[in-house]
Write an enzyme that holds these catalytic residues in place. Structure first.
Site, PDB file in Angstrom:
ATOM      1  N   GLU A 192      -4.498 -12.119  10.863  1.00 42.66           N
ATOM      2  CA  GLU A 192      -4.201 -11.754   9.421  1.00 42.66           C
ATOM      3  C   GLU A 192      -5.365 -12.196   8.663  1.00 42.66           C
ATOM      4  OE1 GLU A 192      -1.688 -10.024   8.583  1.00 42.66           O
ATOM      5  OE2 GLU A 192      -1.047  -9.995  10.569  1.00 42.66           O
ATOM      6  N   ASN A 241       4.946 -10.983   2.800  1.00 38.88           N
ATOM      7  CA  ASN A 241       4.186  -9.884   3.165  1.00 38.88           C
ATOM      8  C   ASN A 241       5.195  -8.436   3.729  1.00 38.88           C
ATOM      9  OD1 ASN A 241       1.804  -8.444   4.172  1.00 38.88           O
ATOM     10  ND2 ASN A 241       2.662  -8.465   5.917  1.00 38.88           N
ATOM     11  N   TRP A 269       0.753   5.118  -5.995  1.00 37.14           N
ATOM     12  CA  TRP A 269       0.478   3.931  -5.331  1.00 37.14           C
ATOM     13  C   TRP A 269      -0.292   3.012  -6.521  1.00 37.14           C
ATOM     14  CZ3 TRP A 269      -4.624   2.779  -4.852  1.00 37.14           C
ATOM     15  CH2 TRP A 269      -5.618   3.889  -4.651  1.00 37.14           C
ATOM     16  N   TRP A 315      -7.736  -9.296   8.779  1.00 41.80           N
ATOM     17  CA  TRP A 315      -7.301  -8.152   8.006  1.00 41.80           C
ATOM     18  C   TRP A 315      -7.717  -8.337   6.605  1.00 41.80           C
ATOM     19  CZ3 TRP A 315      -5.128  -3.477   8.339  1.00 41.80           C
ATOM     20  CH2 TRP A 315      -4.269  -3.350   9.507  1.00 41.80           C
ATOM     21  N   TRP A 364      -1.803  -1.389  -0.565  1.00 46.09           N
ATOM     22  CA  TRP A 364      -1.051  -0.280  -1.225  1.00 46.09           C
ATOM     23  C   TRP A 364      -1.576   1.061  -0.516  1.00 46.09           C
ATOM     24  CZ3 TRP A 364       2.918   0.310  -4.000  1.00 46.09           C
ATOM     25  CH2 TRP A 364       3.441  -1.041  -4.820  1.00 46.09           C
ATOM     26  N   TRP A 415       2.014  13.097  -7.843  1.00 44.59           N
ATOM     27  CA  TRP A 415       2.841  12.059  -7.816  1.00 44.59           C
ATOM     28  C   TRP A 415       3.719  12.015  -9.236  1.00 44.59           C
ATOM     29  CZ3 TRP A 415       2.833   9.127  -3.663  1.00 44.59           C
ATOM     30  CH2 TRP A 415       1.804   8.791  -2.946  1.00 44.59           C
TER      31      TRP A 415
HETATM   32  P1  FAD Z   1      -0.115 -15.944   5.891  1.00 43.48           P
HETATM   33  O1  FAD Z   1       0.661 -14.950   6.691  1.00 43.48           O
HETATM   34  O2  FAD Z   1      -0.097 -17.161   6.197  1.00 43.48           O
HETATM   35  O3  FAD Z   1      -1.704 -15.140   6.218  1.00 43.48           O
HETATM   36  C1  FAD Z   1      -2.958 -15.791   6.053  1.00 43.48           C
HETATM   37  C2  FAD Z   1      -3.841 -15.329   4.948  1.00 43.48           C
HETATM   38  O4  FAD Z   1      -4.258 -14.258   5.657  1.00 43.48           O
HETATM   39  C3  FAD Z   1      -3.481 -14.691   3.770  1.00 43.48           C
HETATM   40  O5  FAD Z   1      -3.252 -15.960   2.976  1.00 43.48           O
HETATM   41  C4  FAD Z   1      -4.122 -13.758   3.328  1.00 43.48           C
HETATM   42  O6  FAD Z   1      -5.385 -14.247   2.797  1.00 43.48           O
HETATM   43  C5  FAD Z   1      -4.505 -13.141   4.821  1.00 43.48           C
HETATM   44  N1  FAD Z   1      -3.752 -11.951   5.028  1.00 43.48           N
HETATM   45  C6  FAD Z   1      -2.457 -11.750   5.534  1.00 43.48           C
HETATM   46  N2  FAD Z   1      -1.899 -10.906   5.696  1.00 43.48           N
HETATM   47  C7  FAD Z   1      -2.874  -9.814   5.108  1.00 43.48           C
HETATM   48  C8  FAD Z   1      -2.934  -8.384   4.926  1.00 43.48           C
HETATM   49  N3  FAD Z   1      -2.090  -7.527   5.535  1.00 43.48           N
HETATM   50  N4  FAD Z   1      -4.332  -8.040   4.221  1.00 43.48           N
HETATM   51  C9  FAD Z   1      -5.173  -8.906   3.977  1.00 43.48           C
HETATM   52  N5  FAD Z   1      -5.160  -9.994   4.056  1.00 43.48           N
HETATM   53  C10 FAD Z   1      -3.961 -10.778   4.889  1.00 43.48           C
HETATM   54  N6  FAD Z   1      -2.837 -10.223   0.004  1.00 43.48           N
HETATM   55  C11 FAD Z   1      -3.566 -10.880  -0.858  1.00 43.48           C
HETATM   56  O7  FAD Z   1      -4.038 -12.077  -0.662  1.00 43.48           O
HETATM   57  N7  FAD Z   1      -3.597 -10.474  -2.153  1.00 43.48           N
HETATM   58  C12 FAD Z   1      -3.030  -9.275  -2.662  1.00 43.48           C
HETATM   59  O8  FAD Z   1      -3.336  -8.893  -3.729  1.00 43.48           O
HETATM   60  C13 FAD Z   1      -2.208  -8.723  -1.774  1.00 43.48           C
HETATM   61  N8  FAD Z   1      -1.647  -7.488  -2.053  1.00 43.48           N
HETATM   62  C14 FAD Z   1      -0.951  -6.864  -0.938  1.00 43.48           C
HETATM   63  C15 FAD Z   1      -0.444  -5.534  -1.413  1.00 43.48           C
HETATM   64  C16 FAD Z   1       0.217  -5.058  -0.302  1.00 43.48           C
HETATM   65  C17 FAD Z   1       1.263  -3.607  -0.808  1.00 43.48           C
HETATM   66  C18 FAD Z   1       0.554  -5.319   0.795  1.00 43.48           C
HETATM   67  C19 FAD Z   1       1.445  -4.756   1.905  1.00 43.48           C
HETATM   68  C20 FAD Z   1       0.004  -6.536   1.196  1.00 43.48           C
HETATM   69  C21 FAD Z   1      -0.702  -7.419   0.307  1.00 43.48           C
HETATM   70  N9  FAD Z   1      -1.473  -8.528   0.553  1.00 43.48           N
HETATM   71  C22 FAD Z   1      -2.356  -9.302  -0.191  1.00 43.48           C
HETATM   72  C23 FAD Z   1      -1.348  -8.986   2.032  1.00 43.48           C
HETATM   73  C24 FAD Z   1      -0.406 -10.004   2.546  1.00 43.48           C
HETATM   74  O9  FAD Z   1       1.082  -9.496   1.907  1.00 43.48           O
HETATM   75  C25 FAD Z   1      -0.615 -11.461   1.970  1.00 43.48           C
HETATM   76  O10 FAD Z   1      -1.944 -12.161   2.262  1.00 43.48           O
HETATM   77  C26 FAD Z   1       0.350 -12.555   2.490  1.00 43.48           C
HETATM   78  O11 FAD Z   1       1.780 -12.363   2.189  1.00 43.48           O
HETATM   79  C27 FAD Z   1      -0.001 -13.990   1.679  1.00 43.48           C
HETATM   80  O12 FAD Z   1       0.977 -14.769   2.213  1.00 43.48           O
HETATM   81  P2  FAD Z   1       0.653 -15.899   3.137  1.00 43.48           P
HETATM   82  O13 FAD Z   1      -0.735 -16.628   2.372  1.00 43.48           O
HETATM   83  O14 FAD Z   1       1.802 -16.785   3.484  1.00 43.48           O
HETATM   84  O15 FAD Z   1      -0.046 -15.300   4.539  1.00 43.48           O
END
Ligand code: FAD
Length: 462
Positions: A270, A337, A355, A273, A378, A302
């Site tokens: 993650e 997420n 989007w 990512w 997105w 859209w």
């Molecule tokens: P954890 O699951 O603990 O993951 C650890 C860290 O990994 C996160 O804090 C984040 O920095 C990174 N991470 C995790 N998943 C992703 C992912 N899919 N893409 C990129 N980085 C990731 N994340 C953001 O930080 N900012 C946003 O503006 C953002 N917008 C999003 C919009 C959409 C439509 C989607 C589908 C995902 C988005 N995410 C975003 C990714 C993800 O949803 C969040 O990072 C995550 O939910 C944060 O919760 P956590 O810290 O508990 O994550």
């Protein structure tokens, strides 16, 4: 003795801050810190009061923590983002700065600004570091030296690179001589007020260190299984701290890499990512200009429907899992997420709304707003990004809620009008009217088919 300036940007921390670390290398140098605050930059990006307030809180904390190291923080309100080079130049002149240190930012405007700054300040030595990603976008490329467009090979290349170049974090620099703090008149501007009415995440550095350790100790092992269930607190919730740089992603990666390999991998992925979307932004900067990665987007008409958009934003769609998720976002500034994917799919595929509208609303509401991850998420959801969901994959919110919130615990928590209903009734929301709760605003099956057909036509036109 020379004067070293640390230019803080989205790296509002002391721990593992490469720019700060290197500025403090020589014991006798004077070290000062600077933050350029541009309200215009926030406005242009549509950043809302939540993240603004988080940044302000982080700045206040940073000022305090730097003071303990005897490093003064100068804050300059520069209005327009384009004033950065001039403002920096003035500070350099007034403080007699010899060298500037900053961590690289990857979005296109920030890159342009930094290029201008380096040209503008030809008398001052500028040092740039990688502090906002585990790997730098130019380090991870294919064998033919081009950018990766798909996550899995990208992450494999990251692990290979990191095997021979492991992350080494920097600790907090030692306290400077007290004289360092007193020598200058900083002419700092006041830090603006906090404006959000929501609870701002705690980003105190000690608190974050404990939060990270606590997550790694008690949740990392089950992360793979728990991370998809919104009613389980199974994720780290470190995203807001990472977004403003109050916590180092390199530190997270380093510490988690030291845990058992098998179970740390899903979380490390993650974090990668996050790197992946930074890499996309770096190699394909058009994504920073409102354009989709994939040109198929240009052939999609859209829907423009403000009333429907508003119902989605407010969590009044009549689809329980979508409403619960949007209300979680509106009331906490964070969304799980799995649900970000569900609501994004619903907006773009079932409502056929652009989007960019969803991206903008998330930007306005999220504490953890991060351009690259938000834009990437997105575009992925709308099937127009690099490593996008195939266009025929339309999340079915009804089966998503049955699978990921089987007892409707999360739904009941946020959609209070559903609290008195049986779980089975909540899951049958398409067929059975639930008193005092909206009917689904669209037919899920019909709109899914429409989306797939429209996407097919757009693809053949592209
Ligand atoms: P954890 O699951 O603990 O993951 C650890 C860290 O990994 C996160 O804090 C984040 O920095 C990174 N991470 C995790 N998943 C992703 C992912 N899919 N893409 C990129 N980085 C990731 N994340 C953001 O930080 N900012 C946003 O503006 C953002 N917008 C999003 C919009 C959409 C439509 C989607 C589908 C995902 C988005 N995410 C975003 C990714 C993800 O949803 C969040 O990072 C995550 O939910 C944060 O919760 P956590 O810290 O508990 O994550």
């Amino acid at each position: 003795m020379s004067v070293q300036l640390v230019w803080f940007r989205n790296d509002l921390r002391l721990d593992d801050n490469p720019a700060l670390h290197h500025a403090c290398n020589r014991k006798d140098d004077q070290v000062i810190a600077l933050y350029l605050l541009s309200e215009q930059q926030w406005d242009n990006h549509g950043v809302g009061n939540n993240q603004r307030s988080l940044i302000i809180k982080a700045l206040l904390q940073l000022k305090k923590s730097l003071k303990q190291l005897n490093i003064p923080l100068i804050v300059k309100s520069i209005g327009q983002f384009d004033n950065s080079a001039n403002a920096l130049s003035e500070v350099c002149k007034s403080q007699g700065v010899d060298e500037i240190h900053f961590n690289i930012e990857y979005p296109i405007n920030e890159r342009r600004r930094d290029k201008l700054v380096v040209e503008h300040l030809s008398q001052v030595k500028c040092h740039r570091y990688v502090g906002d990603s585990v790997t730098a976008p130019w380090q991870i490329t294919t064998q033919s030296n081009s950018a990766f467009k798909v996550f899995t090979p990208f992450s494999k290349a990251c692990y290979t690179y990191l095997d021979s170049n492991p992350v080494h974090c920097y600790s907090i620099p030692d306290k400077r001589d007290a004289q360092n703090f007193n020598v200058i008149n900083t002419g700092s501007d006041p830090i603006p007020d906090i404006k959000t009415s929501l609870n701002i995440p705690n980003i105190d550095e000690n608190f974050l260190a404990n939060q990270l350790d606590g997550f790694l100790e008690s949740k990392l092992e089950d992360y793979k299984d728990d991370r998809d269930y919104p009613y389980v607190p199974g994720t780290s919730k470190l995203s807001a701290a990472l977004a403003v740089g109050a916590l180092s992603v390199r530190r997270c990666f380093e510490v988690a890499s030291n845990s058992d390999k098998e179970y740390s991998k899903p979380w490390l992925n993650e974090l990668l990512w996050r790197d992946f979307y930074r890499s996309v932004m770096w190699h394909f900067p058009h994504v920073c200009q409102g354009k989709a990665f994939n040109s198929v987007d240009k052939y999609i008409n859209w829907n423009k429907d403000d009333a429907q958009l508003k119902r989605w934003q407010q969590g009044n769609t009549g689809i329980p899992i979508v409403d619960a998720a949007m209300r979680q976002l509106n009331e906490t500034g964070w969304m799980h997420n799995r649900l970000r994917m569900v609501v994004a799919s619903f907006l773009t595929k079932n409502l056929w709304i652009d989007w960019r509208e969803g991206e903008a609303y998330f930007t306005q509401m999220l504490f953890d707003y991060d351009f690259a991850s938000n834009n990437g998420g997105w575009q992925w959801s709308a099937s127009v990004g690099t490593d996008a969901a195939p266009y025929f994959r339309v999340f079915n919110p009804a089966s998503q809620q049955q699978k990921f919130d089987p007892k409707a615990e999360f739904i009941r928590k946020w959609v209070t009008e559903l609290q008195g209903f049986e779980t089975s009734d909540i899951h049958k929301f398409e067929k059975k009217a639930l008193q005092n709760y909206e009917k689904p605003m669209v037919d899920l099956k019909f709109t899914r088919k429409l989306a797939i057909d429209s996407f097919k036509s757009a693809k053949s036109a592209a």
